[in-house]
Scaffold this motif. Structure first.
Motif, PDB file in Angstrom:
ATOM      1  N   ARG A 552       0.959  -1.308  -0.100  1.00 49.44           N
ATOM      2  CA  ARG A 552      -0.052  -0.091   0.015  1.00 49.44           C
ATOM      3  C   ARG A 552       0.926   1.288   0.305  1.00 49.44           C
ATOM      4  NH1 ARG A 552      -4.951   0.327  -1.537  1.00 49.44           N
ATOM      5  NH2 ARG A 552      -5.457   1.936  -0.113  1.00 49.44           N
ATOM      6  N   LYS A 553       2.141   1.187   0.436  1.00 52.11           N
ATOM      7  CA  LYS A 553       3.012   2.361   0.373  1.00 52.11           C
ATOM      8  C   LYS A 553       3.422   2.667  -0.890  1.00 52.11           C
ATOM      9  CE  LYS A 553       6.061   0.934   3.469  1.00 52.11           C
ATOM     10  NZ  LYS A 553       7.118   0.873   4.381  1.00 52.11           N
ATOM     11  N   HIS A 554       3.254   1.945  -2.015  1.00 49.06           N
ATOM     12  CA  HIS A 554       3.741   1.873  -3.261  1.00 49.06           C
ATOM     13  C   HIS A 554       2.797   1.899  -4.372  1.00 49.06           C
ATOM     14  CE1 HIS A 554       7.904   1.913  -1.366  1.00 49.06           C
ATOM     15  NE2 HIS A 554       7.620   0.845  -0.657  1.00 49.06           N
ATOM     16  N   ILE A 555       1.656   1.375  -4.043  1.00 49.30           N
ATOM     17  CA  ILE A 555       0.369   1.345  -4.975  1.00 49.30           C
ATOM     18  C   ILE A 555      -0.658   2.147  -4.717  1.00 49.30           C
ATOM     19  CG2 ILE A 555      -1.101  -0.311  -6.022  1.00 49.30           C
ATOM     20  CD1 ILE A 555       0.922  -2.489  -5.303  1.00 49.30           C
ATOM     21  N   GLU A 556      -0.900   3.295  -5.717  1.00 49.38           N
ATOM     22  CA  GLU A 556      -2.013   4.089  -5.653  1.00 49.38           C
ATOM     23  C   GLU A 556      -3.289   3.505  -6.152  1.00 49.38           C
ATOM     24  OE1 GLU A 556      -1.947   6.824  -3.962  1.00 49.38           O
ATOM     25  OE2 GLU A 556       0.162   6.869  -3.514  1.00 49.38           O
TER      26      GLU A 556
END
Length: 671
Positions: A552-556
């Motif tokens: 979730r930190k790297h996927i929008e």
């Protein structure tokens, strides 16, 4: 050496007695945690030389008033015993003919072990400051000499152990290397938690209750990080004889509950039954060093949780009676249903840098300092630690601490409150619906686990079985205008490993964030992944909520979380092993064990150690996710032995243990 000790005592009693002109001098020693007092040596002007006194032990009660002073390192100076009002009139410490007395404590490694007494029997006497200073120097020198003697004996014992075989010397060096490696791992764990929760706190519009929980978790992780650093400092202080104890009145239940609150979350994450029990009334207050008391409990309970895969960890607290039913000892027992300790390993349990190896369950990470430090701290607190254990059944560590006879505290059974510790919400899977992910891993079992988790979140992942195919798939998708939202890259693969693949993707202009997946968890491993072009790092075995939080930190993706209970009623939790749809994957995984055993034996027999390492590396990263943490531990031990180029016999021994466990699991699952 005993003759040298008696000679030194004689010099002090007779020599100093003559110098300061006293009528009599004596040495008393404490035994059994200061519950007994022995007058071992005595000198008078009427005798020629010092006599060793053969007497029955005296009760500590008659000496308690003096012990309370001496234990602080203070001396006792009495000019006229007839004018003293702080000594009980029936005390037998001094004989009836004594008029003046000077008593000097002997402190060994921070603990009151004995005391010298110098008395005048004729008349009152004003002890000069110079006399006191002289005696202080002499007695301190005597104490330091004993400490050096103890240290010399320990060094001699270690030297004899090392001389037994060349392997002992290699083992000592390896223990130190493991200590540094394990310390790095132990430091990384709380640091990851601190960084992760700090990132969560930085998000906008976060619920206040969650913020409070995250702040509390950061505090706990910070406390744990500091405790690791303090372990190293404590060990150096203990070895230098500079460890000090600060005693104060403390509420017993509060001390125990604070430790319980700190460790309950960890036990819940491992699905253990963690209980606190009182076997009967205990004192509401104890006199101890609260920091060191908690440090001992954290070490003992933390070890129990670490080495227990299933079952329970019970902390049982009570008192034990001495004479006539008086409660004299606080007893804390930590009882677990963990892996247990082999009898031949118990002797190494309290040695610094040593890791206890269990042949069936391999080794566990840790600094190897906690139990050694705890044993020393227990002694300084007037207690001791004992252990009983049986392999495969569990262990019981018992900490006993003498209760102060002068502290009058009411006895009661404290109320055991339910802990407010919280766990991550495993039922709400972060939604990745609409996301396009690429899984690059040569292990079918790893790809199955990752595909399962990603499909649970709503996305449809694509897979590649080596780095070259992964690069091809990623660049092709980008060329078609449909790039992957993220690439999950195993770092150890044939054809092209993850480091080469990540670097190639970066050079080719790939925009998809690359997240490294590896069973190796050292700091330099992470640095190498980031240097190759990865944006983040997830260790195997995969922990679902950590895995998704990293994604979730790297996927929008703007989508609501998936509620597993609503979308799939039969799946009550994200925990892999409890998900019915994961069961076929477990059966297929176990069915592969006989073939793996054959490949391992053939490769080892033909000397193809790199092939063996690759096989056990895969097992190390997958076994825990399929419900076999023992296999993961054994595979890790085998891989480490190969990577560190240990003797062939040690590598074969590690692999033999792994093969036996693989065969045992296969038979058990088939039955």
């Amino acid at each position: 050496q005993d003759d040298d000790l008696n000679k030194a005592i004689g010099i002090i009693l007779e020599g100093v007695g003559n110098i300061i002109s006293v009528g009599r001098s004596f040495l008393c020693r404490y035994r059994e945690e200061r519950r007994l007092v022995f007058r071992t040596h005595e000198w008078t002007r009427d005798w020629k030389g010092v006599r060793k006194v053969s007497r029955q032990p005296e009760s500590h009660v008659d000496y308690a008033w003096a012990t309370d002073i001496l234990v602080r390192g203070d001396y006792i100076r009495i000019s006229d015993l007839e004018q003293v009002d702080f000594m009980p009139p029936d005390s037998t410490m001094f004989r009836h003919d004594v008029r003046a007395a000077l008593v000097m404590p002997v402190i060994i490694h921070g603990r009151l072990e004995s005391f010298f007494g110098f008395v005048d029997t004729q008349s009152p006497r004003e002890w000069e400051d110079e006399e006191v200073a002289l005696l202080q120097i002499i007695v301190d020198s005597f104490a330091r000499a004993i400490e050096r003697r103890i240290a010399e004996r320990e060094r001699e014992r270690i030297s004899r152990d090392l001389e037994d075989s060349a392997a002992r010397e290699k083992a000592a060096n390896r223990y130190k290397s493991e200590f540094l490696a394990n310390m790095s791992h132990e430091l990384r764990t709380p640091m990851n938690a601190i960084v992760g929760y700090a990132e969560l706190l930085g998000r906008p519009n976060v619920d206040g209750d969650k913020q409070r929980v995250w702040v509390e978790n950061i505090r706990k992780s910070t406390d744990y990080l500091l405790s690791l650093i303090n372990d190293v400092l404590d060990l150096s202080k203990i070895e230098a004889g500079q460890m000090t104890i600060e005693r104060e009145r403390c509420e017993l239940a509060a001390l125990v509950t604070s430790v319980e609150d700190l460790l309950r979350g960890w036990s819940q994450e491992k699905l253990l039954d963690f209980r606190l029990e009182y076997t009967g009334p205990v004192p509401s207050e104890v006199e101890t060093d609260p920091v060191r008391f908690k440090q001992i409990l954290i070490n003992l309970i933390g070890n129990a949780i670490k080495f227990t895969h299933e079952g329970s960890v019970v902390v049982r607290i009570g008192t034990e009676a001495a004479d006539e039913g008086d409660a004299s000892e606080l007893v804390v027992s930590v009882i677990d249903t963990g892996i247990g300790i082999a009898p031949d390993a118990l002797e190494d349990l309290f040695r610094p840098f040593a890791q206890v190896h269990n042949r069936r369950n391999s080794r566990f990470a840790g600094t190897g300092l906690g139990l050694d430090i705890s044993r020393h701290l227990a002694r300084l607190l007037g207690g001791k630690i004992a252990v009983n254990s049986e392999v495969g059944v569990g262990s019981t560590f018992t900490f006993r601490m003498a209760l102060s006879a002068t502290l009058e505290a009411p006895m009661a059974v404290p109320e055991v409150k339910e802990s407010a510790a919280e766990l991550p919400d495993e039922k709400a899977i972060p939604s990745l619906r609409g996301a396009k992910l690429l899984v690059v891993d040569d292990s079918l079992e790893n790809r199955d686990v990752l595909r399962f988790l990603l499909e649970e979140s709503g996305c449809q992942p694509e897979c590649a079985e080596n780095g070259a195919l992964g690069v091809k798939a990623a660049l092709q998708a980008q060329g078609e205008g449909q790039p992957f939202d993220a690439i999950l890259m195993d770092m150890s693969m044939p054809v092209m490993d993850g480091y080469e693949a990540a670097a190639e993707l970066v050079r080719s202009g790939s925009k998809a964030p690359i997240i490294a997946l590896t069973a190796l968890a050292m700091a330099d491993d992470k640095a190498r992944c980031l240097e190759a072009g990865c944006v983040d790092y997830v260790t195997k075995p995969i922990v679902p909520h950590v895995f998704f939080e990293t994604l979730r930190k790297h996927i929008e993706i703007d989508a609501a979380p998936v509620d597993v209970q609503k979308s799939e009623p039969q799946a009550e939790t994200l925990e892999l092993l409890s998900n019915p749809r994961f069961a076929p994957l477990i059966r297929r995984y176990v069915a592969s064990f006989p073939g793996l055993v054959t490949r391992l034996r053939e490769a080892l027999g033909e000397g193809r150690l790199e092939e063996v390492r690759i096989q056990v590396h895969r097992l190390r990263g997958t076994a825990t996710n399929y419900g076999f943490p023992e296999l993961s531990d054994l595979a890790g031990r085998s891989e480490d032995a190969i990577r560190e180029e240990r003797p062939r016999s040690e590598i074969e021994g590690a692999l033999q243990g792994l093969v036996q466990e693989l065969e045992a699991v296969s038979k058990r699952e088939q039955a």
